[in-house]
Design a protein around this motif. Structure first.
Motif, mmCIF file in Angstrom:
data_model
loop_
_atom_site.group_PDB
_atom_site.id
_atom_site.type_symbol
_atom_site.label_atom_id
_atom_site.label_comp_id
_atom_site.label_asym_id
_atom_site.label_seq_id
_atom_site.Cartn_x
_atom_site.Cartn_y
_atom_site.Cartn_z
ATOM 1 N N ALA A 1 49.386 9.788 64.402
ATOM 2 C CA ALA A 1 48.802 9.955 65.119
ATOM 3 C C ALA A 1 47.523 8.809 64.015
ATOM 4 O O ALA A 1 45.638 9.025 63.838
ATOM 5 N N ALA A 2 48.035 7.990 64.201
ATOM 6 C CA ALA A 2 46.782 7.156 63.242
ATOM 7 C C ALA A 2 45.512 6.501 64.098
ATOM 8 O O ALA A 2 44.610 6.511 63.671
ATOM 9 N N GLU A 3 45.597 6.160 65.224
ATOM 10 C CA GLU A 3 44.772 5.744 66.185
ATOM 11 C C GLU A 3 43.494 7.340 65.733
ATOM 12 O O GLU A 3 42.038 6.871 66.243
ATOM 13 N N GLU A 4 44.444 8.228 66.375
ATOM 14 C CA GLU A 4 42.767 9.076 66.372
ATOM 15 C C GLU A 4 42.256 8.789 65.375
ATOM 16 O O GLU A 4 40.914 9.294 64.697
ATOM 17 N N ARG A 5 42.959 9.334 63.689
ATOM 18 C CA ARG A 5 42.048 9.421 62.691
ATOM 19 C C ARG A 5 40.837 8.095 62.171
ATOM 20 O O ARG A 5 39.752 8.682 62.055
ATOM 21 N N LEU A 6 41.616 6.924 62.937
ATOM 22 C CA LEU A 6 40.946 5.753 62.451
ATOM 23 C C LEU A 6 39.491 5.976 63.527
ATOM 24 O O LEU A 6 38.675 5.069 63.111
ATOM 25 N N LYS A 7 39.853 6.455 64.665
ATOM 26 C CA LYS A 7 38.636 6.769 65.008
ATOM 27 C C LYS A 7 37.183 7.853 64.848
ATOM 28 O O LYS A 7 36.316 7.384 64.693
ATOM 29 N N VAL A 8 37.879 8.799 63.740
ATOM 30 C CA VAL A 8 37.395 9.064 63.334
ATOM 31 C C VAL A 8 36.203 8.664 62.002
ATOM 32 O O VAL A 8 34.764 8.814 61.714
ATOM 33 N N MET A 9 37.307 8.100 61.704
ATOM 34 C CA MET A 9 37.193 7.178 60.266
ATOM 35 C C MET A 9 35.986 6.041 60.494
ATOM 36 O O MET A 9 35.320 5.374 59.786
ATOM 37 N N GLY A 10 35.839 5.667 61.762
ATOM 38 C CA GLY A 10 35.348 4.708 62.446
ATOM 39 C C GLY A 10 33.668 4.712 63.275
ATOM 40 O O GLY A 10 32.090 3.829 63.537
ATOM 41 N N ASP A 11 33.717 6.398 63.792
ATOM 42 C CA ASP A 11 32.612 6.873 64.032
ATOM 43 C C ASP A 11 30.780 7.439 62.654
ATOM 44 O O ASP A 11 31.609 5.962 61.902
ATOM 45 N N SER A 12 29.581 6.758 63.549
ATOM 46 C CA SER A 12 29.447 6.385 62.314
ATOM 47 C C SER A 12 29.004 7.767 60.974
ATOM 48 O O SER A 12 27.746 7.324 59.653
ATOM 49 N N PHE A 13 29.525 8.299 61.021
ATOM 50 C CA PHE A 13 29.283 8.875 60.075
ATOM 51 C C PHE A 13 30.618 9.441 59.162
ATOM 52 O O PHE A 13 31.274 9.836 58.525
ATOM 53 N N GLY A 14 31.465 7.883 59.424
ATOM 54 C CA GLY A 14 32.894 7.692 58.697
ATOM 55 C C GLY A 14 33.420 6.377 57.676
ATOM 56 O O GLY A 14 31.923 7.288 56.789
ATOM 57 N N VAL A 15 33.662 6.542 57.325
ATOM 58 C CA VAL A 15 33.890 5.163 56.609
ATOM 59 C C VAL A 15 32.636 4.264 56.037
ATOM 60 O O VAL A 15 32.429 4.219 54.800
ATOM 61 N N TRP A 16 31.839 3.779 57.005
ATOM 62 C CA TRP A 16 30.825 2.943 57.049
ATOM 63 C C TRP A 16 29.692 3.971 56.081
ATOM 64 O O TRP A 16 29.005 3.388 55.433
ATOM 65 N N ARG A 17 29.495 5.330 56.626
ATOM 66 C CA ARG A 17 28.918 5.782 55.163
ATOM 67 C C ARG A 17 28.744 5.199 53.848
ATOM 68 O O ARG A 17 27.826 5.111 52.836
ATOM 69 N N CYS A 18 30.474 4.796 53.332
ATOM 70 C CA CYS A 18 30.627 4.527 51.917
ATOM 71 C C CYS A 18 29.899 3.622 51.623
ATOM 72 O O CYS A 18 29.895 1.736 52.523
ATOM 73 N N VAL B 1 39.898 6.421 44.493
ATOM 74 C CA VAL B 1 39.268 6.443 45.456
ATOM 75 C C VAL B 1 38.837 5.491 46.586
ATOM 76 O O VAL B 1 38.564 5.745 47.939
ATOM 77 N N THR B 2 38.002 4.498 45.807
ATOM 78 C CA THR B 2 36.962 3.971 46.521
ATOM 79 C C THR B 2 38.576 2.596 46.685
ATOM 80 O O THR B 2 37.896 2.485 48.121
ATOM 81 N N LYS B 3 39.996 1.734 46.047
ATOM 82 C CA LYS B 3 40.456 1.923 46.679
ATOM 83 C C LYS B 3 41.013 2.179 48.287
ATOM 84 O O LYS B 3 41.024 1.284 49.287
ATOM 85 N N ALA B 4 40.999 3.069 47.871
ATOM 86 C CA ALA B 4 41.584 3.871 50.178
ATOM 87 C C ALA B 4 40.987 3.679 50.544
ATOM 88 O O ALA B 4 40.993 3.629 51.527
ATOM 89 N N ILE B 5 39.223 3.830 50.145
ATOM 90 C CA ILE B 5 38.479 4.207 51.302
ATOM 91 C C ILE B 5 38.224 2.609 51.477
ATOM 92 O O ILE B 5 38.780 1.725 53.204
ATOM 93 N N ALA B 6 38.293 1.607 51.221
ATOM 94 C CA ALA B 6 38.499 0.046 51.035
ATOM 95 C C ALA B 6 39.783 -0.502 52.458
ATOM 96 O O ALA B 6 39.572 -1.499 53.047
ATOM 97 N N THR C 1 30.474 1.675 48.446
ATOM 98 C CA THR C 1 31.006 1.076 47.239
ATOM 99 C C THR C 1 30.361 1.369 45.740
ATOM 100 O O THR C 1 30.217 1.043 45.339
ATOM 101 N N ILE C 2 30.069 2.870 45.894
ATOM 102 C CA ILE C 2 29.094 3.403 44.948
ATOM 103 C C ILE C 2 29.894 4.174 43.498
ATOM 104 O O ILE C 2 30.051 3.420 42.576
ATOM 105 N N PHE C 3 30.835 3.811 43.784
ATOM 106 C CA PHE C 3 32.470 4.739 42.432
ATOM 107 C C PHE C 3 32.267 5.965 41.963
ATOM 108 O O PHE C 3 33.369 5.890 40.976
ATOM 109 N N ASN C 4 30.494 6.489 41.946
ATOM 110 C CA ASN C 4 31.489 8.163 41.511
ATOM 111 C C ASN C 4 32.296 8.358 41.744
ATOM 112 O O ASN C 4 32.986 8.859 40.997
#
Ligand code: SF4
Ligand code: F3S
Ligand code: FES
Length: 240
Positions: A191-208, A224-229, A210-213
């Motif tokens: 189900a990677a494709e389905e999850r990547l859809k959630v990750m790629g939407d406007s409230f997904g990973v691109w809101r990160c 965590v930040t590496k996993a996001i990358a 790279t602040i590292f908190n």
């Protein structure tokens, strides 16, 4: 040693706004955890103090809170980590995590956090059983791809320390991305494709940003930040 603890208190049934409660323990030990001290205050000084905890051993993830300005698990934070060497007096400030509604004192409403968690399909998806009817096989190298993100205990310390999440609670947040990572990079999952859809939407990973908190706050030392990358790379370069 003497420990002075200042706790952010709020009971929505009685208080118009939060207030600081000051408590003193004169016989604390360097080996006490902040959770031990909160228990003593609740049991010996003010039974109305409200907090969440379960295991007391850094496993269940239920007692994340802001301790001296940083998200930590109270059970894993020892007085010795906070006290100045040689000093017999220590001050500790404890607050609920930021970005989630306070229900009472140190207890926050975790439902929005778990809504984000559920949105990434945080479970194994594969309807095709192996032909021999036995287990799914996986090489040690493939298993290693997501080993770090299996360690998450869903404490929310990362998400509630992220300025992007504070700015917009619709951001799925680092904890949900960690969970998505755990399954996106599992060679047995489909189900990677389905999850990547959630990750790629406007409230997904691109809101990160790279602040590292999140990485600094994680009590399980997950990168965590590496996993996001890595999830960003999967979206842009198809690196799964
Ligand atoms: Fe907690 Fe770390 Fe999981 Fe975030 S990634 S929820 S900080 S264990
Ligand atoms: Fe927030 Fe962590 Fe990214 S703190 S901006 S999720 S690196
Ligand atoms: Fe379970 Fe702290 S009480 S992690």
């Amino acid at each position: 040693m003497q420990v002075q603890i200042r706790i952010r208190r709020f009971n929505p049934e009685k208080d118009n706004q939060p207030w600081w409660g000051d408590y003193t323990l004169n016989d604390a030990n360097a080996t006490d955890s902040v959770l031990d001290l909160l228990h003593r205050i609740k049991w010996e000084q003010d039974g109305t103090l409200t907090l969440r905890r379960s295991c007391g051993l850094g496993v269940c993830g239920s007692d994340a809170m802001r301790i001296n300005g940083a998200n930590r698990l109270a059970c894993k934070t020892l007085v010795s980590r906070i006290a100045k060497a040689g000093s017999d007096q220590t001050k500790i400030q404890v607050e609920p995590m930021l970005g989630l509604r306070v229900i009472k004192d140190l207890v926050v409403d975790m439902e929005p956090f778990f809504d984000h968690y559920r949105s990434v399909l945080p479970y194994f998806v594969n309807d095709n059983l192996p032909a021999d009817g036995r287990e799914f096989l996986q090489s040690p190298e493939d298993r290693a791809r997501f080993d770090d993100t299996t360690k998450c205990i869903l404490c929310a310390a990362c998400t509630t320390s992220c300025p992007s999440f504070w700015a917009n609670e619709k951001y799925v947040g680092p904890a949900a991305i960690v969970q998505a990572h755990r399954f996106i990079f599992d060679s047995r999952d489909q189900a990677a494709e389905e999850r990547l859809k959630v990750m790629g939407d406007s409230f997904g990973v691109w809101r990160c940003r790279t602040i590292f908190n999140c990485t600094n706050a994680c009590p399980r030392d997950i990168e965590v930040t590496k996993a996001i990358a890595e999830v960003k790379a999967a979206l842009t370069r198809g690196e799964i």
